[in-house]
Write an enzyme that holds these catalytic residues in place. Sequence first.
Site, short mmCIF file in Angstrom:
data_model
loop_
_atom_site.label_atom_id
_atom_site.label_comp_id
_atom_site.label_asym_id
_atom_site.label_seq_id
_atom_site.Cartn_x
_atom_site.Cartn_y
_atom_site.Cartn_z
CD GLN A 8 9.87 147.69 11.54
OE1 GLN A 8 10.01 148.83 11.94
NE2 GLN A 8 8.70 147.08 11.52
CG ASP B 41 3.06 145.45 20.87
OD1 ASP B 41 2.20 145.33 21.77
OD2 ASP B 41 3.25 146.52 20.28
CD GLU C 111 3.07 146.07 12.40
OE1 GLU C 111 2.76 146.68 13.43
OE2 GLU C 111 4.05 146.37 11.67
CG ASP D 211 1.53 152.00 3.78
OD1 ASP D 211 1.53 152.41 4.96
OD2 ASP D 211 1.86 152.70 2.82
CG ASP E 127 0.71 150.64 19.23
OD1 ASP E 127 1.80 151.16 19.52
OD2 ASP E 127 0.32 149.55 19.69
CB THR F 220 8.15 152.91 14.91
OG1 THR F 220 7.80 153.23 13.56
CG2 THR F 220 8.05 151.41 15.12
CG ASP F 221 10.52 157.05 17.75
OD1 ASP F 221 9.52 157.21 18.48
OD2 ASP F 221 11.63 156.70 18.18
N PRO G 123 9.59 153.01 8.81
CG PRO G 123 9.24 150.84 9.59
CD PRO G 123 10.30 151.85 9.36
#
Lengths: 281, 281, 281, 281
Positions: free
Chosen positions: B31, B86, B106, B137, B155, B157-158, B162
Site C-alpha cells: 500500500q 500503528d 501485521e 499475512d 484492527d 483497514t477497509d 490488503p
Amino acid sequence: MELWYTEKHTDTVDFSIKVKKHIYSEESPFQTIDFFESEEFGTFFTLDGLMMVNEKDEFVYHDMITHVAMATNPSIKRVLVIGGGDGGTVRELTRYKHLEKIDMVEIDEMVVRACEKYLPITACKLHDPRVSLYFEDGLAFIHGKVNEYDLILVDSTDPIGPGEGLFSEAFYKDCYTALADNGILINQHESPYYPNYAREMKRSHSKIEKIFPISKVYQFHMPTYPSGHWLFGFASKTLDPIADFDPKAWEAFGLETKYYNTELHTGCFALPTFVKKLLKE
Amino acid sequence: MELWYTEKHTDTVDFSIKVKKHIYSEESPFQTIDFFESEEFGTFFTLDGLMMVNEKDEFVYHDMITHVAMATNPSIKRVLVIGGGDGGTVRELTRYKHLEKIDMVEIDEMVVRACEKYLPITACKLHDPRVSLYFEDGLAFIHGKVNEYDLILVDSTDPIGPGEGLFSEAFYKDCYTALADNGILINQHESPYYPNYAREMKRSHSKIEKIFPISKVYQFHMPTYPSGHWLFGFASKTLDPIADFDPKAWEAFGLETKYYNTELHTGCFALPTFVKKLLKE
Amino acid sequence: MELWYTEKHTDTVDFSIKVKKHIYSEESPFQTIDFFESEEFGTFFTLDGLMMVNEKDEFVYHDMITHVAMATNPSIKRVLVIGGGDGGTVRELTRYKHLEKIDMVEIDEMVVRACEKYLPITACKLHDPRVSLYFEDGLAFIHGKVNEYDLILVDSTDPIGPGEGLFSEAFYKDCYTALADNGILINQHESPYYPNYAREMKRSHSKIEKIFPISKVYQFHMPTYPSGHWLFGFASKTLDPIADFDPKAWEAFGLETKYYNTELHTGCFALPTFVKKLLKE
Amino acid sequence: MELWYTEKHTDTVDFSIKVKKHIYSEESPFQTIDFFESEEFGTFFTLDGLMMVNEKDEFVYHDMITHVAMATNPSIKRVLVIGGGDGGTVRELTRYKHLEKIDMVEIDEMVVRACEKYLPITACKLHDPRVSLYFEDGLAFIHGKVNEYDLILVDSTDPIGPGEGLFSEAFYKDCYTALADNGILINQHESPYYPNYAREMKRSHSKIEKIFPISKVYQFHMPTYPSGHWLFGFASKTLDPIADFDPKAWEAFGLETKYYNTELHTGCFALPTFVKKLLKE
C-alpha cells in the site's frame, strides 16, 4: 459541473459537499439563508454558511431533540419550541396525538417560508391545528411566562448571531419559570470535539446546572455537524431521564422512528470519559 | 502555505485537513503510506490515501477496540492483534498487567517502522516483553491455529486492498477455531452512514453471525472517519458483552481511559434503529 | 458562506472561484447551463461545467475575436457568427457602423435567453436591426452557402459536446465556400499549454491549413481559461493579417477598446517558439 | 491520495495543484521554503506559499528575463542577477559564451542549496567559472557600485517579504548608478489583472520611469502565476528594445529557445490597451 459547498469545521478542517444547484440565497434581517441540492444529502440549507438541516440526516437530530423528553414524561401536553424554523421538531411533536398545544417561536420567518417551499420533509406539519407559530424573538416571548409549558425544546443555531441569547443564563432562568413543576428543557448543546464547540458546550452546561436541579447531557451521531459528535442538554425540575423512564409507556405510542429507540434512550446518556470531564470543568 | 489533504468520504463529500508538512511518503509492497503533520490533528497517517490514525482521536478507536472485550472477560490472558500496525491497540493491551501473551500480526512492516518513527504516541509499547511481532499475512498466520487465544482483535483497514481477506467468511471461521471456548473476536466493522461503508458493515456482520453464537455491534464517535459514526463487531462463543459484564472487575484494574468507561460499555451497544435494521437486512 | 465553483484545467490542476450565488441552472437539449455571481469576476456562466464568459475578462476574448479581422479588412460588410450565444461577439461587431449584415447561428437558444437576462453586458446588442439570430446547427446552416460572407467568426465551445462539428474539416470547407474571395475565418483555437487543449489546437490548425491559403494563429491573455494562454486562428483566401493591415484605416473607425489596439494587432501573431513548433507538428 | 497545494490568487480565486509528494519544507531566516512533486508541473517550489518555479513553465520566465536584454545589446559582458535563487536566470546567461562576469546576489542561501538538490533543471550552471554567488542583501550589495554592470536582472519575489526593497526607488537609483552608460535593467514587474498585483505593477513602473530615460514593459504567458499574464520591466539609459534591436545579431548566437524568439521580441512589447492605461495612471 464542480460546485462545492464548504463548511469550515475549524480554520484547518473543511467539510465539503458537491452541490447540484444553489436554489435559494437571501439575506433575512437576521442571517443569510441558502438552500442547496446535493447528491449525498438531498436538499440542505445553511444559515450564515453553516449546515442546518439536510434530507439525509435530519431524522437523527429531530428524533433526538423530541423523543427523549417525550419518553421521559409521556404526560407532556404543552410544548414550546424555540427556533426550529425548519419544522422538523414540530413534525416529530405532532406525531403525539395527546399533545394539546405546540407553540413555535422562530425569530426568522424567512427560514420557515423557505423550508415550506424547499424542505417539505421537515416543514410539513406546521399547519397542524395544535401548532401556533410566533415570528418573534424567543427571549422576549418566554420572558414573564409562568408554568405554561411541560416541555421547552431549544432548537437553536450556534451561540453566534441570532442564537446567541438562547445560550444565556437569563434565558435559561426564564425557561425554568415558564415550565411546570415536572417540566423539561432540552437544548442544542454543541459538541465536545473541536475546541470552539467544546467551549460553548461547557458554558451552556455550567449555566443550566446552576438553575435546574437535574441537568444531563446526551449524545448522538450527526454526520453533517462538525465532528459528527453532537449533544443535547436535558434539564428538568424533577424528572430524571433514566430513573423516570418507562420504555413501555413510550412504546405504547406506537411511533416508528429511524434513530431513537428505548434502548438508545438510556445508552445516549452514557458519555465518553473526556466529555464527562469537559462538562465538569 | 495552503496544503490540504482530502479524503473523499463519498464521490461528492470531501473531508479536508490543512497540512503543515508531508513528512513521509512511501510505497510498501502492500500500500501507499503517507505521514503528515497538521494543526488540528497533530501527526496523522494514511494508507492508500485514507485516514488511519491521528494524534487527536486515536484514543477513541484504541479504547473501544480493546477495553470492551477486556472488560467483558477480565480473565483474558492470550491476545492476538491482526493488523494494527500503528501499535495503538497493543499499547492499550499492555496496560493490563495480567496479560501473558500479545501476538501482533501485521502484513506491512513498513507501517510499523514508520509509526515507530513518527507516531510514538501509538507505537510506544511494541517492545513490551509479552509482545511478539509477526510481519505476515494475518490470514495465513491464523489458519490452522486451535484454541490459542482468548481474544482476537482485528484492527484492519477497509475491505479493499490488503485488508480484504480480513472480512472473509473463511477468516472468521479460522478465528473461531483459534479462539478458546470463551473467546472473543472484535473486528473493525465500518460504518452505517455512507452507502459504501454500510454495505461492508452488513456483509461483515452477516458472515460473522453465521459462525459465532453471539454477534453484536457497538458504536463510537470517531470524528476523522467517514461520517464520524463507526462500529466494532463483538463476536464470541459464550460471553455476552452486557449480560456477562462486571463493571467492578474492570474498574479494579485501575486504568484511566479517555473514551471508554463502564457506563459507556453498555451504552455503546444501544444502536440507532436504522443501524439495527441495516444489520438485520 | 463558502461556495466554490471549480474548473478542472487538468485532472490534477483546479481553478476555483468563490461564488456568491448560483443564479441559474438548466439542462438545455444540448448542454448544462449555469450562471453564477462572484466577487472577482462578476457574473459568469458555464456550459457543461466549463467557464465561458465572465464580466471581468470577456472584453479580452470579444476584442480579439472581432477586431483583428475587422482591422485586416475594413471593408467587411457581411458577417456570420457561429456560436457566440452570449452576444459579446455581436456586440463588438455592431460597433462598426458600416457593417450591413450580421448573422448569428447559435444552436442553443437557452444560452441566448439566459445571457439576455443575466449577462446584458454581452447580450445587449442582439436586437440591432442588422442582426439576424438563427437557433440552428451552425454546420447545417453554412452547408451549401456560397460567397455569402466576408467574415466568419467561429465562437465555439471546446470540441467536445455541441462544439465538436465546428472543429471538423467538412465544416472548414463549407466556411471556405461560404466566404467571399477576400473572406476571413476566425476560429476559437484552444491553447498550447495543457496537453488536452494543445492536441485540439494542433488538430484544428492542421485541418484549416489544408483548406485556406493563409492560415495563422494569434494569441492573447485570457486569465479565466485554462493556462490563461489562448489562441484564435486567422484563415483567409487572400488577405494577410499583417501584410495587409492598415492601422490608420482601423483607427479611423474611432473605436475605444480595452484589449485590442493596432500595435497589439501585429504583436499577437508573434508566437512563442514552443507554440510555433506544436503548430508545425 | 488527494493532497493539493493551493495558491490564493485573490481571496476568492484559488489555483490548486495535486501534489504527489511534499519533499522539502524549511523556514529560512527570510521565508518559508517548500518543494513539491506534481504530475502536471513536475517539481515545483514555493516561497511563503507562493509558486516560484516549476519544471513545466520555468522556461518561459527564464527566457523572457534574459534574452530580451541580451538581444537588445549583444555586447553585454558584465551581468548582475539579484535574486534568482533557483539558478534559471544564470543558466540562460551562461549560454552566452561572450559574457565575462555573472554576479548573482541572493539573500537566501537555503533557496539555492535546495534548488541544487531538487531543481537541477534550473540550478545546473551555478558553478560556471564566470559566476560568482553572493549570499547577501541585494540592496546593500549594489549600493555604491558605479558603472560595474551592463545588465542588471532583478529576479525577485513579490514586493512582500524579502523582495520588498527590490521594488523601492532607492534601489532603482542604485541600479542606475551601477549600470554602464548603455546599461539595461530588467525587473520582475508583476501582473495587470488582479488588483493586488496591478497595484504593485503600477508602483514599480512609476518609480522606474522617474529614473531611467527609457522605461518599457513587456508581457508573456506564465500559466502558473496569478492570471497567467505576467510582465517584465525594461529600463535603460540609452538603448531602446525595439529601435536598437538587431535580430540577426542575436540569431548569430545560435541559441535554441523554447519561448523567446526574435519576432516575439518585438511582439511582447505590444501591450493590451488596459495595461497601457494602468501603466500611465
